[in-house]
Design a protein around this motif. Structure first.
Motif, short mmCIF file in Angstrom:
data_model
loop_
_atom_site.label_atom_id
_atom_site.label_comp_id
_atom_site.label_asym_id
_atom_site.label_seq_id
_atom_site.Cartn_x
_atom_site.Cartn_y
_atom_site.Cartn_z
N ASN A 81 0.72 -1.36 0.08
CA ASN A 81 0.14 0.32 -0.05
C ASN A 81 1.14 1.13 0.24
N VAL A 82 0.97 2.26 -1.18
CA VAL A 82 1.89 3.23 -1.46
C VAL A 82 0.06 4.14 -0.53
N THR A 83 0.57 5.30 0.14
CA THR A 83 0.01 6.88 -0.24
C THR A 83 -0.20 7.42 -1.85
N LEU A 84 -1.15 7.45 -2.09
CA LEU A 84 -1.52 8.58 -3.34
C LEU A 84 -2.15 9.43 -3.14
N THR A 85 -1.25 10.70 -3.76
CA THR A 85 -2.72 12.22 -3.20
C THR A 85 -3.66 11.96 -3.72
N ALA A 86 -4.62 12.47 -3.34
CA ALA A 86 -6.03 13.13 -3.53
C ALA A 86 -5.89 12.73 -5.73
N ASP A 87 -5.84 13.54 -5.93
CA ASP A 87 -5.90 13.14 -7.14
C ASP A 87 -5.38 11.81 -8.23
N GLU A 88 -4.44 10.92 -6.76
CA GLU A 88 -4.02 9.49 -7.50
C GLU A 88 -5.24 9.19 -7.50
N GLN A 89 -5.63 9.21 -6.71
CA GLN A 89 -7.03 8.40 -6.64
C GLN A 89 -7.74 8.67 -6.73
N LEU A 90 -8.58 9.31 -6.92
CA LEU A 90 -9.09 9.89 -8.36
C LEU A 90 -9.37 9.00 -9.58
N LYS A 91 -7.45 9.26 -10.31
CA LYS A 91 -7.47 8.48 -11.11
C LYS A 91 -8.02 7.13 -11.09
N PHE A 92 -7.71 6.54 -9.89
CA PHE A 92 -7.25 5.18 -9.50
C PHE A 92 -7.97 4.45 -9.78
N ALA A 93 -9.89 4.77 -8.82
CA ALA A 93 -10.99 5.03 -8.55
C ALA A 93 -11.57 5.08 -10.34
N GLU A 94 -10.99 5.73 -10.98
CA GLU A 94 -11.79 6.12 -12.30
C GLU A 94 -11.16 4.97 -13.29
N ALA A 95 -9.81 4.50 -13.46
CA ALA A 95 -9.73 3.08 -13.94
C ALA A 95 -10.37 1.71 -13.86
N ALA A 96 -10.32 1.70 -12.41
CA ALA A 96 -11.30 1.09 -11.75
C ALA A 96 -13.01 0.69 -12.31
N ASN A 97 -13.35 2.13 -12.26
CA ASN A 97 -14.72 1.94 -12.94
C ASN A 97 -14.61 1.54 -14.35
N ALA A 98 -13.87 2.22 -15.36
CA ALA A 98 -13.63 1.71 -16.44
C ALA A 98 -13.25 0.10 -16.70
N VAL A 99 -12.19 -0.50 -16.06
CA VAL A 99 -11.96 -1.44 -15.80
C VAL A 99 -13.14 -2.74 -15.89
N ARG A 100 -14.35 -1.73 -14.63
CA ARG A 100 -15.19 -3.03 -14.53
C ARG A 100 -16.24 -3.03 -15.64
N GLU A 101 -16.42 -1.98 -16.11
CA GLU A 101 -17.32 -2.05 -17.65
C GLU A 101 -16.36 -3.37 -18.28
N VAL A 102 -15.60 -3.40 -18.61
CA VAL A 102 -15.17 -4.30 -19.44
C VAL A 102 -14.59 -5.27 -18.99
N ASN A 103 -14.82 -5.78 -17.36
CA ASN A 103 -15.24 -6.84 -16.72
C ASN A 103 -16.67 -7.56 -17.31
N GLY A 104 -18.03 -6.83 -17.44
CA GLY A 104 -19.29 -7.20 -17.40
C GLY A 104 -19.29 -7.40 -18.42
N ASP A 105 -18.35 -7.96 -19.71
CA ASP A 105 -18.51 -8.10 -21.20
C ASP A 105 -18.15 -9.77 -21.07
N LEU A 106 -17.77 -10.22 -20.05
CA LEU A 106 -16.91 -11.31 -18.96
C LEU A 106 -18.59 -12.14 -19.84
N LYS A 107 -18.16 -13.59 -20.57
CA LYS A 107 -19.63 -14.57 -19.66
C LYS A 107 -18.36 -16.28 -19.33
N PHE A 108 -18.81 -16.02 -18.25
CA PHE A 108 -18.46 -17.22 -17.41
C PHE A 108 -18.19 -18.82 -17.81
#
Ligand SMILES: NC(=O)c1ccc[n+]([C@@H]2O[C@H](COP(=O)([O-])OP(=O)(O)OC[C@H]3O[C@@H](n4cnc5c(N)ncnc54)[C@H](O)[C@@H]3O)[C@@H](O)[C@H]2O)c1
Length: 308
Positions: free
Chosen positions: A281-308
């Protein structure tokens, strides 16, 4: 140490070559679906052994997974690469089916295997391997951050007009053109923050060029890159084989770390004999935390296209 590399294409062959050149593995098995292709690549590589001075035995097989039995590490590079103008996410339709099938074959023959996922869209493919392999989470590692960090260091050294060995830095979050997060706040030249040397315009240039590093090469080459991806994988395989406990940013299943759950994203981790020894766990700046969360949202959307 036996290592299997599935996909004997550009990245798979480069990866096998770097592993062999570093001479820390007894055996590398290349697997491909194209008749004779893996066998041919293995033979060609073996004919470099006396020239390059390695003893690693490289063999190839067309889809016979019994030859991979007892692998400690397996690298999945099978699938299609992107063409100029494509995003990594557009590869999901074809690559998900390939990655799922390959994973099942690998685990059947090597139940104790540690899997390194390279095929794109990599964060989503790593998530798919978690959902379909039955392996514990410390044995599934997505390769993206190691490569993206190497590209970050290349751009930092260029902007600093310094040797690359002077520079240190790390890229986390998603392995995508928009979701990569080069941690400029933590990048250094010989321990001095690079922000002391680079003005705002230079900093922006380094970040933007790092994020589109893969796309820049795809445009130049007509297909995606292979030397640096292969080298990045070889560093991860060596960290496991030699129990180096190296800190490498990798795409890992998060369970609360960095505020995320049930998603694979790039985070720094200690890589050793057990695969993932620990997420750091490294400490992220507020801006980095926001960008990390945005990246997670985008990946989650792509994950939604998976069929198991
Ligand atoms: N994670 C990263 O940082 C990163 C970097 C570069 C490339 N990649 C990805 O790696 C993948 C491979 O790229 P490449 O340039 O080596 O492509 P490539 O086309 O050169 O090689 C892919 C190989 O996979 C084989 N293959 C296809 N289906 C298979 C199956 N079911 N079983 C076994 N082999 C199979 C193909 O025959 C081919 O030889 C792509 O998805 C690419 O986007 C990821």
């Amino acid at each position: 140490m036996k290592v299997t590399v599935v996909g004997a294409g550009a990245v798979g062959a480069s990866c096998a070559e770097y592993i062999a050149m570093k001479n820390f593995c007894s055996e590398v098995v290349l697997v491909d679906i194209k008749e004779g292709f893996a066998e041919g690549k293995a033979m060609d590589l073996m004919q470099t052994a006396s020239l390059n001075g390695f003893d690693t035995k490289i063999t190839g097989t067309t889809g016979d997974y019994s030859k991979t039995a007892g692998s400690h590490v397996a690298v999945i590079t099978s699938g299609i690469p992107r063409k100029p103008g494509m995003t990594r996410e557009e590869l999901i339709g074809i690559n998900a089916g390939i990655v799922k099938e390959v994973t099942q074959n690998l685990v059947k023959n090597s139940p104790e295997v540690i899997i390194i996922v390279v095929s794109n869209p990599m964060d989503t493919m790593a998530y798919l391997v978690h959902k379909t392999s039955g392996l514990p989470k410390h044995k599934i590692i997505g390769m993206g951050g190691a490569l993206d960090s190497a590209r970050f260091k290349y751009r930092l050294a260029e902007a600093l007009e310094s040797p690359i060995s002077d520079v240190d830095g790390m890229v986390i979050a998603a392995h995508s053109d928009t979701g990569m997060l080069p941690l400029l706040s933590k990048a250094t030249r010989n321990g001095v923050p690079v922000t002391e040397f680079l003005d705002e315009e230079q900093q922006k240039y380094v970040i933007e060029e790092t994020k589109v590093g893969g796309a820049t090469l795809t445009k130049l080459l007509g297909t995606s890159a292979w030397y640096a991806p292969g080298a990045a994988v070889s560093v991860m395989v060596q960290a496991i084989a030699c129990d180096q406990k190296k800190m490498i940013p990798c795409s890992l299943m998060l369970e609360g770390e960095y505020g995320q759950n049930d998603i694979c994203l790039g985070v720094p981790a200690i890589i050793g004999a057990n695969g993932v020894e620990k997420i750091v766990n490294v400490t992220l700046t507020a801006d980095e935390q926001l960008k990390f969360a945005e990246a997670a949202n985008a990946v989650r959307e792509v994950n939604g296209d998976l069929k198991f």
